[in-house]
Design an enzyme around this catalytic site. Structure first.
Site, PDB file in Angstrom:
ATOM      1  N   GLY A  12       3.390   2.998  10.099  1.00 15.63           N
ATOM      2  CA  GLY A  12       3.128   1.769   9.340  1.00 15.63           C
ATOM      3  C   GLY A  12       1.988   0.967   9.928  1.00 15.63           C
ATOM      4  O   GLY A  12       2.091  -0.247  10.096  1.00 15.63           O
ATOM      5  N   ALA A  13       0.880   1.632  10.217  1.00 14.94           N
ATOM      6  CA  ALA A  13      -0.211   0.989  10.960  1.00 14.94           C
ATOM      7  C   ALA A  13      -1.349   0.483  10.080  1.00 14.94           C
ATOM      8  O   ALA A  13      -2.398   0.104  10.598  1.00 14.94           O
ATOM      9  CB  ALA A  13      -0.765   1.959  12.002  1.00 14.94           C
ATOM     10  N   GLY A  16      -0.780  -5.683   9.055  1.00 15.11           N
ATOM     11  CA  GLY A  16       0.222  -6.469   9.761  1.00 15.11           C
ATOM     12  C   GLY A  16       0.349  -6.150  11.232  1.00 15.11           C
ATOM     13  O   GLY A  16      -0.635  -5.924  11.941  1.00 15.11           O
ATOM     14  N   ILE A  17       1.586  -6.105  11.700  1.00 13.96           N
ATOM     15  CA  ILE A  17       1.860  -5.908  13.123  1.00 13.96           C
ATOM     16  C   ILE A  17       1.401  -4.532  13.602  1.00 13.96           C
ATOM     17  O   ILE A  17       0.839  -4.398  14.689  1.00 13.96           O
ATOM     18  CB  ILE A  17       3.359  -6.113  13.400  1.00 13.96           C
ATOM     19  CG1 ILE A  17       3.747  -7.576  13.148  1.00 13.96           C
ATOM     20  CG2 ILE A  17       3.711  -5.716  14.832  1.00 13.96           C
ATOM     21  CD1 ILE A  17       5.236  -7.848  13.173  1.00 13.96           C
ATOM     22  N   GLY A  18       1.633  -3.494  12.801  1.00 16.49           N
ATOM     23  CA  GLY A  18       1.215  -2.152  13.201  1.00 16.49           C
ATOM     24  C   GLY A  18      -0.275  -2.072  13.445  1.00 16.49           C
ATOM     25  O   GLY A  18      -0.734  -1.484  14.433  1.00 16.49           O
ATOM     26  N   LYS A  37       1.407   5.213   4.450  1.00 17.86           N
ATOM     27  CA  LYS A  37       1.330   5.838   3.129  1.00 17.86           C
ATOM     28  C   LYS A  37       0.031   5.505   2.403  1.00 17.86           C
ATOM     29  O   LYS A  37      -0.355   6.185   1.463  1.00 17.86           O
ATOM     30  CB  LYS A  37       2.525   5.431   2.274  1.00 17.86           C
ATOM     31  CG  LYS A  37       3.849   5.981   2.762  1.00 17.86           C
ATOM     32  CD  LYS A  37       4.912   5.927   1.679  1.00 17.86           C
ATOM     33  CE  LYS A  37       5.174   4.512   1.204  1.00 17.86           C
ATOM     34  NZ  LYS A  37       6.165   4.463   0.120  1.00 17.86           N
ATOM     35  N   ASP A  69       4.604   9.639   5.104  1.00 13.72           N
ATOM     36  CA  ASP A  69       5.832   8.992   4.656  1.00 13.72           C
ATOM     37  C   ASP A  69       6.907   9.378   5.667  1.00 13.72           C
ATOM     38  O   ASP A  69       7.270  10.556   5.762  1.00 13.72           O
ATOM     39  CB  ASP A  69       6.199   9.472   3.248  1.00 13.72           C
ATOM     40  CG  ASP A  69       7.429   8.766   2.671  1.00 13.72           C
ATOM     41  OD1 ASP A  69       8.217   8.197   3.464  1.00 13.72           O
ATOM     42  OD2 ASP A  69       7.606   8.790   1.443  1.00 13.72           O
ATOM     43  N   TYR A 163      19.804  -4.785   4.211  1.00 14.51           N
ATOM     44  CA  TYR A 163      18.673  -4.906   5.144  1.00 14.51           C
ATOM     45  C   TYR A 163      19.155  -4.979   6.585  1.00 14.51           C
ATOM     46  O   TYR A 163      18.582  -4.330   7.468  1.00 14.51           O
ATOM     47  CB  TYR A 163      17.844  -6.145   4.805  1.00 14.51           C
ATOM     48  CG  TYR A 163      16.692  -6.370   5.755  1.00 14.51           C
ATOM     49  CD1 TYR A 163      15.646  -5.452   5.842  1.00 14.51           C
ATOM     50  CD2 TYR A 163      16.639  -7.504   6.571  1.00 14.51           C
ATOM     51  CE1 TYR A 163      14.581  -5.649   6.718  1.00 14.51           C
ATOM     52  CE2 TYR A 163      15.580  -7.712   7.445  1.00 14.51           C
ATOM     53  CZ  TYR A 163      14.554  -6.788   7.515  1.00 14.51           C
ATOM     54  OH  TYR A 163      13.510  -6.986   8.394  1.00 14.51           O
ATOM     55  N   LYS A 167      18.028  -2.423   9.549  1.00 12.99           N
ATOM     56  CA  LYS A 167      17.330  -2.849  10.768  1.00 12.99           C
ATOM     57  C   LYS A 167      18.184  -2.594  12.004  1.00 12.99           C
ATOM     58  O   LYS A 167      17.665  -2.176  13.051  1.00 12.99           O
ATOM     59  CB  LYS A 167      16.962  -4.334  10.690  1.00 12.99           C
ATOM     60  CG  LYS A 167      15.851  -4.654   9.714  1.00 12.99           C
ATOM     61  CD  LYS A 167      14.568  -3.877   9.962  1.00 12.99           C
ATOM     62  CE  LYS A 167      13.836  -4.254  11.223  1.00 12.99           C
ATOM     63  NZ  LYS A 167      12.508  -3.596  11.324  1.00 12.99           N
TER      64      LYS A 167
END
Length: 272
Positions: A12-13, A16-18, A37, A69, A163, A167
């Site tokens: 997930g880079a 955002g944070i990634g 993705k 994915d 959720y 998490k």
């Protein structure tokens, strides 16, 4: 403290944070495996694996962009093998990819439940599993998962059960793997923000006032960088909070990370 020459696999880079973690590590001339993705520009969200790879190279790092994915176990195994073959090693895994839906049970379609469990819990498990054989060969190996402390207060379940389960599944991977891999010297930790972080997820799921009362993703990147540089044999099994990590590193000016300097900040989920 340096990650120079280390290979960091980040899920997930693309934004955002990634993305921020990738760029922070790139400043050390690290090798960054950018996965996500998004390979073509999104009409509403900025960033692709290729645009982040270019940013990494501009920052001084080496980049390998792989469309991925994390729900696809075969694709994950292939991506990890490609990363190790390209850079000759794999030193750190950052499990950042995550799906969110802050809805009650009756408002959570089964497809949304399946998505969150598959991306968050299963994705973290599968990516960790695929990286472990390579991490066993590394000098200071780390698995860092962006997930919260396991706070079992009912208040964190009642409004968004699906959720929370997804998490906490990520956090349970940290809890179990940290002990399972301790003998191999592989550090397994989680990192969570004290405040909400100004990302697309906050922008979509929270009011604008909360976005303005958030911190920038850079605080999580700086905290992640500090953790990945710690001794893997002693710094394991922790549920780190970003500002606590930075204070331990001697950082005193946290206002630099605020979206609105001086504003009262909004505490993130799962923290009392």
């Amino acid at each position: 403290m340096s990650l120079r020459g280390k290979t960091i696999f980040i899920t997930g880079a693309t934004r955002g944070i990634g993305r921020e973690i990738a760029l922070r590590c790139a400043r050390d001339r690290a090798n960054i495996v950018v996965t996500g993705k998004t390979s073509e520009p999104h009409p509403k969200l900025s960033g692709t694996i290729h645009s982040v790879a270019r940013e990494i190279e501009a920052a001084g790092g080496a980049a390998l962009a792989i469309q991925l994915d994390v729900r696809d176990a075969d694709a994950v195994a292939s991506a990890v093998s490609q990363a190790a073959a390209t850079f000759g090693s794999l030193d750190c895994l950052v499990n950042n990819a995550s799906a969110i839906s802050l809805a009650g049970t009756l408002d959570t379609p089964v497809k949304r439940l399946d998505l969150m469990l598959a991306v968050n819990l299963r994705g973290t498990f599968v990516c960790s599993q695929a990286c472990i054989p390579h991490l066993k060969k590394a000098a200071n190996p780390h698995i860092l998962t962006l997930s919260p402390p396991l706070n079992m207060s009912p208040r964190w379940f009642k409004d968004h059960l699906a959720y929370t389960m997804a998490k906490y599944g990520m956090s349970m991977c940290t809890l179990g793997l940290s002990e399972e891999l301790r003998a191999y010297g592989i550090a397994v930790n989680s990192l969570w923000p004290r405040t909400t972080i100004a990302t697309a997820a906050i922008e979509v799921n929270f009011p604008e006032a909360i976005l303005k009362a958030s911190r920038k993703p850079a605080i999580m990147a700086d905290a992640a960088y500090a953790i990945l540089n710690r001794d893997s044999r002693s710094a394991t099994g922790n549920f780190y909070i970003d500002e606590t990590v930075l204070r331990e590193e001697g950082v005193t000016d946290l206002d630099q990370y605020a979206v609105t300097p001086g504003a009262r900040l909004y505490t993130d989920l799962f923290l009392d």
